[in-house]
Write an enzyme that holds these catalytic residues in place. Structure first.
Site, short mmCIF file in Angstrom:
data_model
loop_
_atom_site.label_atom_id
_atom_site.label_comp_id
_atom_site.label_asym_id
_atom_site.label_seq_id
_atom_site.Cartn_x
_atom_site.Cartn_y
_atom_site.Cartn_z
N HIS A 197 0.94 -1.20 -0.27
CA HIS A 197 -0.17 0.11 -0.02
C HIS A 197 0.73 0.98 0.00
CE1 HIS A 197 0.22 1.64 4.60
NE2 HIS A 197 0.46 0.79 4.65
N THR A 233 -3.22 -19.96 2.11
CA THR A 233 -3.92 -20.34 1.36
C THR A 233 -3.25 -18.49 0.62
OG1 THR A 233 -5.21 -21.69 1.38
CG2 THR A 233 -5.00 -19.86 -1.03
N CYS A 321 -0.97 13.17 19.34
CA CYS A 321 -2.08 14.17 20.56
C CYS A 321 -2.38 13.27 21.49
CB CYS A 321 -3.74 14.68 20.07
SG CYS A 321 -3.54 16.05 19.87
#
Ligand code: PLP
Length: 384
Positions: A197, A233, A321
């Site tokens: 990605h 798989t 944060c």
């Protein structure tokens, strides 16, 4: 919308989606079945393996598909046999998928962990590794390019030091793959990891290169897929997508200087319009697409929220944060960057889809935001 967060994840290339589709609709066989659908799936899987190998100048038989970069790193860190050796040496700016895993093994008393900090430019010094790699060291972890700053590390030199002591070398190339040329033989590593990605393939697929002759213990057992290392798989369509993305990345490496020119333009415009802005990693060798910039008077979460809500610009706040308190990123902390500078640091990461217009618009938005007086900021602090 302007997307400048490609080090977080990338848009899936249309050609990648096209290549994947028939492996879900037509050739959906199990790649280990001997009938025609199985053989078609197997052929797609092996073709993908060859494309991944080509991007890394590796042998296809050395490529194992994984679900992501995190898993590929874990397979090495957990799967490497260490014999009597106990020490792992890692750069202090490794991704959490490396550092957190090692830290957990350290707290369980399984390993001794030594981290090596970069200098304030983000660069790692091979001498610093040489001083802590010893004959008790079984693994050295050094990423090829840092995800927040884009700094490219001297992996070849560090790997050669590690080899002299008989230690194995894991190179996390998740951010480097597709942005700079990679040759596993030249790097001298034993393991190298990538993630789909980050290079315009879908989420859910990654790959691990394992030097021929080096073995890893699998993390789990089953059908013995992926040369016995990763039972389960194979997700053939995803692997085919990664293969297509690697093929396309190989072809697009030559467009990376154009990406670097756009990144440089963004930095130049910010230098001109935001007095006091500072740039991390810009004096070291860097990925072509990454800029890490600190904006005085801002916290990164505040600035990225304003960019998103007012200008539809997506960028990344390296600072996290935690209950109102903004914490500087561990990477900038390791570089010894001052706290106030670190918490105002935003990462802009471009891709081959980024346009000049988008960069000009982003620089304009940052300049406008910087001129504005905000609650909590005294007017006299506002730079001209
Ligand atoms: N290594 C680096 C340098 C990364 O930047 C990332 C993701 O941000 C990873 C590893 C983890 O990859 P994945 O998201 O595929 O697990």
């Amino acid at each position: 919308m302007i997307y400048l967060d490609n080090n977080a994840t990338t848009r899936v290339d249309d050609a990648v989606l096209e290549a994947m589709r028939p492996y879900s609709t037509l050739w959906y066989g199990n790649p280990h079945s001997s009938h025609r659908l199985g053989r078609a799936a197997h052929a797609g899987l092996e073709d993908a393996r060859r494309s991944v190998a080509a991007l890394l100048a590796a042998d296809p038989a050395e490529i194992r598909f994984t679900s992501c970069g995190t898993e590929a790193n874990a397979l090495v860190i957990r799967g490497l046999q260490r014999g009597q050796r106990r020490r792992v040496v890692a750069s202090a700016v490794e991704h959490p998928s490396v550092l957190k895993m090692l830290e957990r093994m350290r707290t369980r008393g399984e390993i001794e962990l030594v981290t090596v900090a970069p200098d304030s430019s983000g660069a790692l010094r091979p001498e610093a590794f040489a001083s802590v790699i010893d004959t008790n060291t079984f693994l050295v972890c050094v990423m090829l390019a840092q995800n927040e700053t884009g700094v490219i590390h001297p992996v070849q030199e560090i790997a050669s030091i590690a080899r002299e002591s008989g230690a194995r070398v894991l190179v996390d190339a998740v951010q480097a793959a597709g942005k700079i040329a990679i040759d596993v033989t030249t790097l001298g590593a034993d393991f190298l990891t990538i993630s789909g990605h980050k290079l315009h393939a879908p989420k859910g697929i990654g790959a691990l290169w394992v030097r021929s002759g080096v073995t890893l213990d699998p993390l789990w057992l089953g059908g013995g897929q992926e040369f016995g290392l990763r039972s389960g798989t194979e997700p053939v369509a995803l692997a085919v997508g990664l293969g297509e993305a690697c093929r396309s990345a190989t072809a697009h490496l030559e467009s990376m200087p154009a990406v670097a020119a756009l990144r440089d333009l963004l930095e130049e415009k910010i230098r001109d319009s935001v007095p006091g802005a500072s740039f991390h990693g810009d004096s070291a060798p860097r990925l072509p697409n990454t800029a890490s910039i600190s904006f005085p008077g801002w916290t990164a979460p505040e600035l990225t929220a304003a960019l998103d809500s007012e200008f539809e610009i997506c960028a990344s706040a390296g600072a996290a944060c935690h209950s109102e308190q903004v914490e500087p990123s561990t990477v900038l902390r390791a570089m010894n960057i001052r706290r106030e500078t670190a918490i105002g640091t935003v990462r802009f990461s471009l891709s081959r889809y980024t346009t000049r217009e988008e960069i000009v618009a982003t620089a304009g938005a940052l300049s406008a935001l910087n001129r504005r007086s905000r609650p909590g900021r005294q007017p006299e602090e506002v730079s001209a």
